[in-house]
Design an enzyme around this catalytic site. Sequence first.
Site, PDB file in Angstrom:
ATOM      1  N   SER A 106       0.737  -1.126   0.216  1.00 37.80           N
ATOM      2  CA  SER A 106       0.455  -0.587  -0.212  1.00 37.80           C
ATOM      3  C   SER A 106       0.631   1.417  -0.233  1.00 37.80           C
ATOM      4  O   SER A 106       0.477   2.273   0.280  1.00 37.80           O
ATOM      5  CB  SER A 106      -1.305  -0.264   1.266  1.00 37.80           C
ATOM      6  OG  SER A 106      -0.095   0.157   1.995  1.00 37.80           O
ATOM      7  N   LYS A 148      -6.848   4.608   7.863  1.00 35.01           N
ATOM      8  CA  LYS A 148      -5.658   5.893   7.880  1.00 35.01           C
ATOM      9  C   LYS A 148      -5.818   7.172   7.959  1.00 35.01           C
ATOM     10  O   LYS A 148      -4.969   7.837   7.479  1.00 35.01           O
ATOM     11  CB  LYS A 148      -5.054   5.225   6.651  1.00 35.01           C
ATOM     12  CG  LYS A 148      -4.169   3.707   6.271  1.00 35.01           C
ATOM     13  CD  LYS A 148      -4.382   2.831   4.514  1.00 35.01           C
ATOM     14  CE  LYS A 148      -2.561   1.695   5.415  1.00 35.01           C
ATOM     15  NZ  LYS A 148      -2.479   1.191   3.745  1.00 35.01           N
TER      16      LYS A 148
END
Length: 778
Positions: free
Chosen positions: A643, A686
Amino acid sequence: MKYKKLKYEDLNIRLESLPDFRTTQEIINYKEIIGQERAIRAIETGLKLKKSGYNIFVCGSNGSGRKKYILEKLIQIASDEETPDDWCYVYNFSDSFSPIALNLKPGTSEGFKNDIDNFIDSLFDEIPRLFSEEEYEKARELIIEKFQKESFDLIQKLYDEAKGKNFVVKSTREGFAFIPIRNNEEMTEQEYNELDEKDKEKITEDVRSLKFLALEVLRKTKFLKKEMSEQLRRLDDNSAYETISKRILNLKNKYGYNEKIVKYLDDLQKDVIENIDAFLGGENDQIDESFFKRYFVNVITCNKKKGAPIVFDDFPEFQNLIGVIEYENERGSLVSDFTMIKPGSLHRANGGYLIIDALQLLSTYQGWKALKNALKNEYIQIENLKNQFDIIPIVALKPERIPLNVKVILLGNEYIYYFLYLYDEDFKELFNIKAEFESEIKLNDKIANEFLGFISFYCASNNLPHVTKKAVFELFRFSMRLSENRKYLTSCFRDIIKIIDESAIICISRNGNYINEKDVKAALAEYEKRHSFYKDRVLDMYKDGKYLVQLNGYRIGEINALSVLELGDYSFGKQNRITVTTYMGKEGVINIEREANMSGTIHNKGILILSGYIGQLFGQKFPLSFNASICFEQLYGGIEGDSASAAELIALISSLGDIPIKQSIAITGSINQRGEIQPVGGINQKIEGFFDICNMFGLDGSHGVIIPFSNYDDLVLKDEVLNAIKKGLFNIYLVNNIEECFEILCSDNFIRKNEDLMEVIKKRVEEKLKRYNDVSQK
């Protein structure tokens, strides 16, 4: 497609399909399973198939309602099914080490045991009374008198014969002694010695003939005693038989539908008659319990309840499944008998359904083996696990095996299912039905109304305050957040129930009538507070400057990436500072984490993919000759996943082209070799993790995150983030490719008007790479 800056309206979730209501008290209760049609069809198919091998493995997470659904479904169908036979173990009069298994009509095994116990108990009264009756005594005396007379006649004949030969007969320990008579007196030894040889020979001859006669008398007397004993025994047997046979006949009339029971009753009658003396003890005589154990009945199952049994085994180890033979210490030795046989869950579920947690089953020693063997062989064979480890096994019982007809339902997850499927051939043959409960349920009008009905049912059935419409909306949002997608709800209703329970406590504490929006938000905040200790410590480290972070200005070769820390019951987002340095060389991209053995395989793959993109974009005109070191600063644990590959690529290009990029914006997303940004997990954590850091240092409208466009449906953000976006203090950008990322991250004055951003970036990178290449060629 150009990147998109999300507005508050884009992120605000609306549930227009919900009916108009004030509280869930107005909603019809819904208590069925929600959104699991695929699993329900599989379970129904498996339950209808009665052939062996069609056992069911139910995949799904705990809290999804699978166990509750299966139990309710089984209760519904089992009550209409045939009730299975009872089973018991009885003594084997031919082989005491091989107890016999008897099956009886449902619900009658305990009655059978009581009937046998009553029969045996009654003999202790009836047998002594029978043998003390006058008729019996007379018959016995006649037999004894008869044989006494016959014995006397035989002995008298011997006496008469001796008298005729002038001998007197005396009894000794060895039998009979014959002494000659002279002048009506016993001859002395001196008188005998004075006889001539002829008289001595005659005496010797007479003694010889008398001894032969005496031997014959002894033989006949012994035979007569034996015959007398036999007749006395027959008298006892016949006397006892009349009493015993009547009771045995009553038992046969009651249980004679099974030939094995009839044979057992015949053997029981024979053994009781053969051991009739055991029932004649006096009042003070101690009963030999070890002997009378042979007449016990060990009930294994008694199915008094109508329908097929349903058993849940919460500790499915070897002997809990197939049963156990217990031992007791007797004078330093371990002894056992058929009364110490204990049933297992397979016995109790025989003829019905057995539910087992797959993880528990595989965690026990030999539990899976025991279950598998029983299902394959279609019978239950009780054996002691201990004997498998003994160097010299104890002489053990071998109980007769019991036929098995059971439907086993294993509850587990997909990892256990595929593990067994791939590595155990028997599993494929035994568990032909897979029912998979989905962890997320696609949201539509039907599911929304069922979820609403479930909330109403839970509150009503647990005497909790009902929930207002706005509070219901918060529960929907929480469910979406758990599924990480606004188009889905979580199937783990246990987590929803927890929040309802805690919201109810808050509501009751304020003397409220209904759970409102504030109650639910307070419950969610409390849940967050209980689990966020580590997250708060991390934020403190940012605040104290122990974690270095740059949240304003522009820097070359440096970017803020995002990651998720998983702590089991809680996860949160964290900023990661990625730095890249580039210099002349031929080694290409160096992943420092990989060199330090801190990088996982997926992260390594991400580095290789971005290297491919660099080569495709910049290596078409001349060979690439450069070194680049990529580092996650202040990362002291391992790293896995791709990611951060988009952030790594941007920082790498920034370093190669001396391109300043914004530090107030973080990015997450994986990259492919075409430069397209691909979706990642944990997107909400996140975003909120970076938001918390920026908020702690002060939001000024420049802060935000870049995420993949394909993650848009996954956005279910907290109110704090949504309010900041609404006020223009925080930003979320959706991008499709690396070019759009640079449009957001580069300064407005980085290029001149009408210049193409990527062409400018490409030109600056190529200039440096060509310079590196020229030097390397010298």
